[in-house]
Motif scaffolding. Structure first.
Motif, PDB file in Angstrom:
ATOM      1  N   ASP A   1       3.469  14.457 -13.084  1.00 48.83           N
ATOM      2  CA  ASP A   1       3.726  15.749 -12.445  1.00 48.83           C
ATOM      3  C   ASP A   1       4.428  15.558 -11.103  1.00 48.83           C
ATOM      4  OD1 ASP A   1       2.514  17.155 -14.513  1.00 48.83           O
ATOM      5  OD2 ASP A   1       0.530  17.088 -13.559  1.00 48.83           O
ATOM      6  N   GLU A   2       4.016  14.520 -10.368  1.00 49.18           N
ATOM      7  CA  GLU A   2       4.610  14.227  -9.070  1.00 49.18           C
ATOM      8  C   GLU A   2       4.873  12.727  -8.952  1.00 49.18           C
ATOM      9  OE1 GLU A   2       2.256  15.696  -5.821  1.00 49.18           O
ATOM     10  OE2 GLU A   2       2.474  17.794  -6.441  1.00 49.18           O
ATOM     11  N   LEU A   3       5.925  12.373  -8.229  1.00 48.79           N
ATOM     12  CA  LEU A   3       6.211  10.988  -7.898  1.00 48.79           C
ATOM     13  C   LEU A   3       6.386  10.894  -6.394  1.00 48.79           C
ATOM     14  CD1 LEU A   3       6.997   8.090  -9.107  1.00 48.79           C
ATOM     15  CD2 LEU A   3       9.342   8.781  -8.532  1.00 48.79           C
ATOM     16  N   VAL A   4       5.572  10.052  -5.761  1.00 48.21           N
ATOM     17  CA  VAL A   4       5.697   9.792  -4.327  1.00 48.21           C
ATOM     18  C   VAL A   4       6.455   8.489  -4.146  1.00 48.21           C
ATOM     19  CG1 VAL A   4       4.456   9.368  -2.175  1.00 48.21           C
ATOM     20  CG2 VAL A   4       3.526  10.980  -3.849  1.00 48.21           C
ATOM     21  N   VAL A   5       7.487   8.517  -3.316  1.00 51.71           N
ATOM     22  CA  VAL A   5       8.263   7.319  -2.988  1.00 51.71           C
ATOM     23  C   VAL A   5       7.992   6.986  -1.526  1.00 51.71           C
ATOM     24  CG1 VAL A   5      10.539   6.246  -2.944  1.00 51.71           C
ATOM     25  CG2 VAL A   5      10.038   8.050  -4.630  1.00 51.71           C
ATOM     26  N   PHE A   6       7.398   5.820  -1.280  1.00 47.58           N
ATOM     27  CA  PHE A   6       7.029   5.394   0.071  1.00 47.58           C
ATOM     28  C   PHE A   6       8.072   4.416   0.600  1.00 47.58           C
ATOM     29  CE2 PHE A   6       4.849   2.256   2.821  1.00 47.58           C
ATOM     30  CZ  PHE A   6       4.538   3.095   3.884  1.00 47.58           C
ATOM     31  N   VAL A   7       8.668   4.740   1.748  1.00 44.59           N
ATOM     32  CA  VAL A   7       9.699   3.912   2.386  1.00 44.59           C
ATOM     33  C   VAL A   7       9.107   3.308   3.651  1.00 44.59           C
ATOM     34  CG1 VAL A   7      12.070   3.842   3.224  1.00 44.59           C
ATOM     35  CG2 VAL A   7      11.422   5.533   1.483  1.00 44.59           C
ATOM     36  N   HIS A   8       8.993   1.984   3.688  1.00 38.90           N
ATOM     37  CA  HIS A   8       8.311   1.319   4.796  1.00 38.90           C
ATOM     38  C   HIS A   8       9.149   1.294   6.070  1.00 38.90           C
ATOM     39  CE1 HIS A   8      10.745  -2.371   4.450  1.00 38.90           C
ATOM     40  NE2 HIS A   8      10.556  -2.315   3.144  1.00 38.90           N
ATOM     41  N   ARG A   9       8.541   0.887   7.146  1.00 32.13           N
ATOM     42  CA  ARG A   9       9.137   0.868   8.486  1.00 32.13           C
ATOM     43  C   ARG A   9       9.999  -0.373   8.690  1.00 32.13           C
ATOM     44  NH1 ARG A   9       5.076  -1.389  13.088  1.00 32.13           N
ATOM     45  NH2 ARG A   9       7.134  -1.919  13.874  1.00 32.13           N
ATOM     46  N   TYR A  10      10.650  -0.433   9.896  1.00 27.99           N
ATOM     47  CA  TYR A  10      11.342  -1.643  10.322  1.00 27.99           C
ATOM     48  C   TYR A  10      10.353  -2.807  10.450  1.00 27.99           C
ATOM     49  CZ  TYR A  10      15.224   1.359  11.964  1.00 27.99           C
ATOM     50  OH  TYR A  10      16.259   2.244  12.053  1.00 27.99           O
ATOM     51  N   GLU A  11      10.918  -4.019  10.481  1.00 22.35           N
ATOM     52  CA  GLU A  11      10.179  -5.249  10.806  1.00 22.35           C
ATOM     53  C   GLU A  11       9.194  -5.668   9.730  1.00 22.35           C
ATOM     54  OE1 GLU A  11       8.518  -4.765  14.718  1.00 22.35           O
ATOM     55  OE2 GLU A  11      10.483  -4.435  15.639  1.00 22.35           O
ATOM     56  N   LYS A  12       9.395  -5.201   8.500  1.00 25.55           N
ATOM     57  CA  LYS A  12       8.523  -5.595   7.402  1.00 25.55           C
ATOM     58  C   LYS A  12       9.248  -6.586   6.486  1.00 25.55           C
ATOM     59  CE  LYS A  12       4.886  -3.053   8.303  1.00 25.55           C
ATOM     60  NZ  LYS A  12       3.580  -3.668   8.650  1.00 25.55           N
ATOM     61  N   ASP A  13       8.738  -7.819   6.421  1.00 26.66           N
ATOM     62  CA  ASP A  13       9.215  -8.745   5.411  1.00 26.66           C
ATOM     63  C   ASP A  13       8.592  -8.352   4.075  1.00 26.66           C
ATOM     64  OD1 ASP A  13       6.578  -9.610   5.599  1.00 26.66           O
ATOM     65  OD2 ASP A  13       7.080 -11.572   6.450  1.00 26.66           O
ATOM     66  N   LEU A  14       8.834  -9.157   3.036  1.00 24.27           N
ATOM     67  CA  LEU A  14       8.335  -8.784   1.715  1.00 24.27           C
ATOM     68  C   LEU A  14       6.824  -8.600   1.716  1.00 24.27           C
ATOM     69  CD1 LEU A  14       8.543  -8.324  -1.315  1.00 24.27           C
ATOM     70  CD2 LEU A  14       8.566 -10.810  -1.632  1.00 24.27           C
ATOM     71  N   GLN A  15       6.096  -9.557   2.286  1.00 18.54           N
ATOM     72  CA  GLN A  15       4.648  -9.438   2.287  1.00 18.54           C
ATOM     73  C   GLN A  15       4.186  -8.235   3.094  1.00 18.54           C
ATOM     74  OE1 GLN A  15       2.518 -11.391   0.359  1.00 18.54           O
ATOM     75  NE2 GLN A  15       1.227  -9.648   0.892  1.00 18.54           N
ATOM     76  N   GLY A  16       4.838  -7.996   4.226  1.00 20.52           N
ATOM     77  CA  GLY A  16       4.485  -6.834   5.036  1.00 20.52           C
ATOM     78  C   GLY A  16       4.742  -5.532   4.312  1.00 20.52           C
ATOM     79  N   ALA A  17       5.847  -5.481   3.562  1.00 21.78           N
ATOM     80  CA  ALA A  17       6.161  -4.277   2.786  1.00 21.78           C
ATOM     81  C   ALA A  17       5.122  -4.042   1.697  1.00 21.78           C
ATOM     82  CB  ALA A  17       7.556  -4.391   2.183  1.00 21.78           C
ATOM     83  N   LEU A  18       4.717  -5.113   1.017  1.00 16.57           N
ATOM     84  CA  LEU A  18       3.703  -4.984  -0.022  1.00 16.57           C
ATOM     85  C   LEU A  18       2.364  -4.557   0.569  1.00 16.57           C
ATOM     86  CD1 LEU A  18       4.456  -8.122  -2.236  1.00 16.57           C
ATOM     87  CD2 LEU A  18       5.062  -5.746  -2.701  1.00 16.57           C
ATOM     88  N   ASP A  19       2.024  -5.122   1.723  1.00 15.33           N
ATOM     89  CA  ASP A  19       0.767  -4.747   2.375  1.00 15.33           C
ATOM     90  C   ASP A  19       0.774  -3.270   2.763  1.00 15.33           C
ATOM     91  OD1 ASP A  19      -0.164  -7.320   2.088  1.00 15.33           O
ATOM     92  OD2 ASP A  19       0.268  -7.917   4.157  1.00 15.33           O
ATOM     93  N   SER A  20       1.915  -2.790   3.283  1.00 15.84           N
ATOM     94  CA  SER A  20       2.010  -1.372   3.656  1.00 15.84           C
ATOM     95  C   SER A  20       1.882  -0.478   2.435  1.00 15.84           C
ATOM     96  CB  SER A  20       3.345  -1.100   4.362  1.00 15.84           C
ATOM     97  OG  SER A  20       3.381  -1.705   5.634  1.00 15.84           O
ATOM     98  N   LEU A  21       2.519  -0.868   1.340  1.00  9.52           N
ATOM     99  CA  LEU A  21       2.446  -0.071   0.117  1.00  9.52           C
ATOM    100  C   LEU A  21       1.022  -0.043  -0.421  1.00  9.52           C
ATOM    101  CD1 LEU A  21       3.736   1.528  -2.178  1.00  9.52           C
ATOM    102  CD2 LEU A  21       4.406  -0.650  -3.230  1.00  9.52           C
TER     103      LEU A  21
END
Length: 293
Positions: free
Chosen positions: A87-107
Protein backbone atom coordinates in the motif's frame (compact mmCIF):
# COMPACT_ATOMS: atom_id res chain seq x y z
CA UNK A 1 20.02 -5.50 -10.59
CA UNK A 2 20.96 -2.37 -12.55
CA UNK A 3 18.11 -0.16 -13.67
CA UNK A 4 17.20 3.38 -14.49
CA UNK A 5 17.66 4.34 -18.14
CA UNK A 6 15.66 7.57 -18.44
CA UNK A 7 16.94 8.48 -21.90
CA UNK A 8 13.86 7.36 -23.83
CA UNK A 9 11.28 9.21 -21.77
CA UNK A 10 9.60 12.27 -23.19
CA UNK A 11 6.16 12.80 -21.66
CA UNK A 12 4.41 10.49 -19.24
CA UNK A 13 6.11 7.62 -17.42
CA UNK A 14 7.03 4.51 -19.40
CA UNK A 15 7.83 1.10 -18.07
CA UNK A 16 11.24 0.55 -16.54
CA UNK A 17 14.13 -0.42 -18.77
CA UNK A 18 16.89 -2.72 -17.56
CA UNK A 19 20.29 -1.45 -18.73
CA UNK A 20 22.51 -4.10 -17.16
CA UNK A 21 22.17 -7.36 -15.28
CA UNK A 22 23.46 -8.80 -12.05
CA UNK A 23 22.76 -8.54 -8.35
CA UNK A 24 25.04 -7.07 -5.70
CA UNK A 25 24.44 -8.78 -2.35
CA UNK A 26 25.43 -7.35 1.01
CA UNK A 27 25.66 -9.83 3.85
CA UNK A 28 23.42 -9.26 6.82
CA UNK A 29 20.55 -7.42 5.10
CA UNK A 30 17.04 -8.53 6.02
CA UNK A 31 14.98 -9.15 2.90
CA UNK A 32 11.39 -10.08 2.24
CA UNK A 33 9.57 -11.22 -0.86
CA UNK A 34 6.06 -10.00 -0.30
CA UNK A 35 4.18 -7.18 1.34
CA UNK A 36 3.16 -9.47 4.20
CA UNK A 37 6.74 -9.72 5.43
CA UNK A 38 7.52 -6.08 6.11
CA UNK A 39 6.72 -5.99 9.80
CA UNK A 40 10.03 -6.24 11.65
CA UNK A 41 12.30 -6.02 8.61
CA UNK A 42 12.98 -3.79 5.66
CA UNK A 43 13.00 -5.09 2.11
CA UNK A 44 16.02 -3.85 0.17
CA UNK A 45 18.02 -0.92 -1.11
CA UNK A 46 18.29 1.34 -4.13
CA UNK A 47 22.03 1.84 -4.62
CA UNK A 48 24.17 4.47 -6.33
CA UNK A 49 27.20 4.11 -4.04
CA UNK A 50 30.35 4.06 -6.17
CA UNK A 51 28.72 5.99 -9.01
CA UNK A 52 30.65 9.21 -8.33
CA UNK A 53 34.28 10.05 -7.66
CA UNK A 54 35.56 13.33 -6.24
CA UNK A 55 38.58 14.57 -8.19
CA UNK A 56 41.46 16.13 -6.24
CA UNK A 57 40.96 19.94 -6.28
CA UNK A 58 38.42 19.52 -9.09
CA UNK A 59 34.78 18.58 -9.37
CA UNK A 60 32.89 15.29 -9.39
CA UNK A 61 32.81 12.70 -12.16
CA UNK A 62 30.67 9.66 -12.84
CA UNK A 63 32.59 6.43 -12.54
CA UNK A 64 32.85 4.14 -15.61
CA UNK A 65 29.64 2.50 -16.88
CA UNK A 66 27.41 4.78 -14.82
CA UNK A 67 25.00 7.32 -16.28
CA UNK A 68 23.01 10.32 -15.13
CA UNK A 69 20.00 8.18 -14.19
CA UNK A 70 21.05 4.59 -13.53
CA UNK A 71 20.83 2.78 -10.21
CA UNK A 72 20.94 -0.80 -8.97
CA UNK A 73 19.04 -2.67 -6.31
CA UNK A 74 19.83 -5.13 -3.56
CA UNK A 75 17.32 -7.39 -1.87
CA UNK A 76 13.69 -6.99 -2.84
CA UNK A 77 12.07 -3.74 -3.88
CA UNK A 78 8.47 -4.90 -3.41
CA UNK A 79 6.31 -4.03 -6.37
CA UNK A 80 9.33 -3.40 -8.61
CA UNK A 81 11.86 -6.23 -8.52
CA UNK A 82 9.72 -8.86 -6.81
CA UNK A 83 6.86 -9.46 -4.42
CA UNK A 84 3.47 -7.85 -4.19
CA UNK A 85 3.00 -4.12 -4.43
CA UNK A 86 2.51 -2.68 -0.91
CA UNK A 87 0.00 0.00 0.00
CA UNK A 88 2.88 2.34 0.84
CA UNK A 89 6.61 2.40 0.12
CA UNK A 90 8.93 4.51 2.27
CA UNK A 91 12.29 5.43 0.73
CA UNK A 92 14.88 6.52 3.32
CA UNK A 93 17.76 8.72 2.09
CA UNK A 94 20.65 8.91 4.55
CA UNK A 95 22.69 11.97 5.53
CA UNK A 96 26.18 13.14 4.54
CA UNK A 97 29.28 11.42 5.98
CA UNK A 98 27.84 7.90 5.91
CA UNK A 99 30.03 5.12 4.54
CA UNK A 100 28.41 1.81 3.63
CA UNK A 101 28.29 0.54 7.20
CA UNK A 102 27.01 3.87 8.47
CA UNK A 103 24.29 3.90 5.83
CA UNK A 104 23.20 0.38 6.76
CA UNK A 105 23.19 1.27 10.45
CA UNK A 106 21.01 4.33 9.76
CA UNK A 107 18.59 2.27 7.69
CA UNK A 108 18.35 -0.41 10.37
CA UNK A 109 17.80 2.26 13.01
CA UNK A 110 15.08 3.94 10.97
CA UNK A 111 13.44 0.58 10.37
CA UNK A 112 13.45 -0.13 14.10
CA UNK A 113 12.01 3.31 14.82
CA UNK A 114 9.20 2.81 12.29
CA UNK A 115 8.28 -0.58 13.69
CA UNK A 116 8.37 0.72 17.26
CA UNK A 117 5.93 3.41 16.12
CA UNK A 118 3.67 0.59 14.79
CA UNK A 119 4.21 1.43 11.13
CA UNK A 120 4.49 -1.84 9.18
CA UNK A 121 4.45 -0.83 5.52
CA UNK A 122 7.39 -1.36 3.15
CA UNK A 123 10.72 0.39 3.68
CA UNK A 124 13.71 0.56 1.35
CA UNK A 125 16.93 2.50 1.69
CA UNK A 126 18.55 4.80 -0.85
CA UNK A 127 22.32 4.34 -0.51
CA UNK A 128 24.57 6.98 -2.08
CA UNK A 129 28.12 8.39 -1.92
CA UNK A 130 27.49 10.70 1.04
CA UNK A 131 31.07 10.41 2.31
CA UNK A 132 32.93 11.00 -0.96
CA UNK A 133 35.24 14.03 -1.24
CA UNK A 134 35.07 17.43 0.42
CA UNK A 135 31.92 19.27 1.51
CA UNK A 136 31.28 21.02 -1.82
CA UNK A 137 31.77 17.74 -3.68
CA UNK A 138 29.36 15.92 -1.38
CA UNK A 139 26.75 18.60 -2.03
CA UNK A 140 27.27 18.15 -5.76
CA UNK A 141 26.95 14.37 -5.44
CA UNK A 142 23.73 14.79 -3.43
CA UNK A 143 22.44 17.11 -6.16
CA UNK A 144 23.35 14.74 -8.99
CA UNK A 145 21.72 11.79 -7.21
CA UNK A 146 18.37 13.54 -7.68
CA UNK A 147 18.08 12.36 -11.29
CA UNK A 148 18.76 8.78 -10.16
CA UNK A 149 16.28 8.93 -7.29
CA UNK A 150 13.72 10.58 -9.55
CA UNK A 151 14.17 7.87 -12.17
CA UNK A 152 13.66 5.20 -9.53
CA UNK A 153 10.45 6.88 -8.33
CA UNK A 154 9.15 7.04 -11.88
CA UNK A 155 10.10 3.42 -12.55
CA UNK A 156 8.35 2.42 -9.35
CA UNK A 157 5.21 4.39 -10.17
CA UNK A 158 5.08 2.68 -13.57
CA UNK A 159 5.35 -0.75 -11.98
CA UNK A 160 3.09 -0.14 -8.95
CA UNK A 161 0.87 2.87 -9.70
CA UNK A 162 -1.43 2.26 -6.73
CA UNK A 163 1.34 2.38 -4.11
CA UNK A 164 1.83 5.63 -2.18
CA UNK A 165 5.51 6.63 -2.18
CA UNK A 166 6.95 8.53 0.79
CA UNK A 167 10.44 10.07 0.64
CA UNK A 168 12.20 10.55 3.99
CA UNK A 169 15.49 12.47 3.98
CA UNK A 170 17.95 12.81 6.84
CA UNK A 171 20.44 15.69 6.82
CA UNK A 172 22.15 16.03 3.44
CA UNK A 173 19.70 13.54 1.97
CA UNK A 174 17.31 16.50 1.88
CA UNK A 175 19.38 17.93 -0.99
CA UNK A 176 18.78 14.80 -3.05
CA UNK A 177 15.06 14.67 -2.27
CA UNK A 178 14.43 18.39 -2.86
CA UNK A 179 16.38 18.25 -6.12
CA UNK A 180 14.39 15.14 -7.06
CA UNK A 181 11.17 17.18 -6.89
CA UNK A 182 12.89 19.84 -8.99
CA UNK A 183 13.93 17.11 -11.45
CA UNK A 184 10.24 16.32 -11.98
CA UNK A 185 9.37 20.00 -12.36
CA UNK A 186 12.22 20.96 -14.71
CA UNK A 187 11.41 18.12 -17.10
CA UNK A 188 7.68 18.69 -17.08
CA UNK A 189 6.91 15.32 -15.54
CA UNK A 190 3.58 14.74 -13.79
CA UNK A 191 5.26 12.54 -11.15
CA UNK A 192 4.30 13.22 -7.55
CA UNK A 193 4.87 11.51 -4.21
CA UNK A 194 2.52 11.21 -1.27
CA UNK A 195 4.85 12.87 1.20
CA UNK A 196 8.31 14.30 1.72
CA UNK A 197 9.77 14.42 5.23
CA UNK A 198 12.97 16.34 6.00
CA UNK A 199 14.62 15.17 9.24
CA UNK A 200 17.22 17.79 10.15
CA UNK A 201 17.38 18.81 6.50
CA UNK A 202 20.70 20.21 5.28
CA UNK A 203 19.33 22.65 2.73
CA UNK A 204 19.01 26.43 3.05
CA UNK A 205 16.09 27.57 5.17
CA UNK A 206 14.80 29.93 2.47
CA UNK A 207 14.96 27.29 -0.27
CA UNK A 208 11.58 25.82 0.79
CA UNK A 209 9.78 29.17 0.64
CA UNK A 210 7.29 29.87 -2.15
CA UNK A 211 9.87 31.99 -3.95
CA UNK A 212 12.79 29.78 -2.92
CA UNK A 213 14.71 27.26 -5.01
CA UNK A 214 12.38 24.35 -4.21
CA UNK A 215 9.12 26.10 -3.36
CA UNK A 216 7.34 25.46 -6.65
CA UNK A 217 8.61 21.89 -6.90
CA UNK A 218 7.31 21.20 -3.38
CA UNK A 219 3.94 22.71 -4.26
CA UNK A 220 3.58 20.69 -7.46
CA UNK A 221 5.23 17.32 -6.86
CA UNK A 222 4.28 16.10 -3.39
CA UNK A 223 0.99 16.03 -1.55
CA UNK A 224 2.57 17.14 1.74
CA UNK A 225 6.09 18.24 2.66
CA UNK A 226 6.97 18.19 6.37
CA UNK A 227 10.09 19.64 7.94
CA UNK A 228 11.35 18.50 11.36
CA UNK A 229 13.93 20.87 12.82
CA UNK A 230 16.07 21.14 15.94
CA UNK A 231 17.18 24.61 16.99
CA UNK A 232 20.23 23.38 18.92
CA UNK A 233 21.52 20.98 16.26
CA UNK A 234 25.29 21.43 16.51
CA UNK A 235 26.02 19.90 13.11
CA UNK A 236 23.63 22.18 11.23
CA UNK A 237 24.19 25.18 13.49
CA UNK A 238 27.98 25.05 13.13
CA UNK A 239 29.21 22.85 10.29
CA UNK A 240 26.45 23.62 7.80
CA UNK A 241 26.39 27.33 8.68
CA UNK A 242 30.18 27.60 8.28
CA UNK A 243 30.32 25.66 5.00
CA UNK A 244 27.28 27.26 3.35
CA UNK A 245 27.29 30.72 4.97
CA UNK A 246 23.57 30.22 5.53
CA UNK A 247 21.20 28.52 7.95
CA UNK A 248 19.65 25.13 7.35
CA UNK A 249 15.93 24.37 7.32
CA UNK A 250 16.65 21.58 9.80
CA UNK A 251 18.16 24.11 12.20
CA UNK A 252 15.81 27.10 12.13
CA UNK A 253 12.74 26.01 10.22
CA UNK A 254 11.68 27.76 7.04
CA UNK A 255 12.50 31.39 6.26
CA UNK A 256 9.78 33.07 4.26
CA UNK A 257 6.24 32.19 3.22
CA UNK A 258 5.97 28.49 2.42
CA UNK A 259 3.72 26.55 0.00
CA UNK A 260 0.26 25.55 1.24
CA UNK A 261 1.25 21.87 1.40
CA UNK A 262 4.29 22.55 3.61
CA UNK A 263 4.27 21.91 7.37
CA UNK A 264 7.00 22.00 9.97
CA UNK A 265 7.57 20.79 13.50
CA UNK A 266 10.02 21.91 16.15
CA UNK A 267 11.40 18.66 17.61
CA UNK A 268 14.22 20.25 19.60
CA UNK A 269 13.22 18.57 22.85
CA UNK A 270 12.47 15.24 21.19
CA UNK A 271 15.71 14.73 19.22
CA UNK A 272 19.01 14.33 21.08
CA UNK A 273 21.45 15.24 18.26
CA UNK A 274 21.70 15.45 14.47
CA UNK A 275 22.46 11.78 13.90
CA UNK A 276 19.52 10.70 16.06
CA UNK A 277 16.69 12.20 13.97
CA UNK A 278 15.72 8.87 12.33
CA UNK A 279 16.68 6.56 15.20
CA UNK A 280 14.59 4.85 17.91
CA UNK A 281 14.15 6.49 21.32
CA UNK A 282 16.27 9.60 20.61
CA UNK A 283 14.61 10.68 17.33
CA UNK A 284 11.33 12.07 16.01
CA UNK A 285 10.01 9.09 14.04
CA UNK A 286 6.89 8.66 16.23
CA UNK A 287 5.84 12.20 15.27
CA UNK A 288 6.57 11.49 11.60
CA UNK A 289 4.39 8.37 11.65
CA UNK A 290 1.59 10.15 13.52
CA UNK A 291 1.54 12.77 10.77
CA UNK A 292 1.16 10.08 8.10
CA UNK A 293 -2.14 8.87 9.56
Amino acid sequence: MALGDDSGRSTRRTFLSTVAGGTAGIAGLATTGSAAGFEGSYAGRVITRGHFIAQLFLGVDLTPRNTRTNYRTDGTIPGLTGGDAPDELVVFVHRYEKDLQGALDSLRGFNDALRAAEYDEALVGYDWDGNEGRWSQRVEIADRNADKLGTFVRDYADASPDTDVRLVAHGGGAKTVAECLEFFMDRGYDTSVTSVDFLGGAIDNDSVARDGQYGQAIADHCETCRNYYKTDDDYLGWTYAFKEWDRAVGDTGAEGETPDNYEEYDVTEQVSDHDSFPLPDAGCVPTVVDNWD
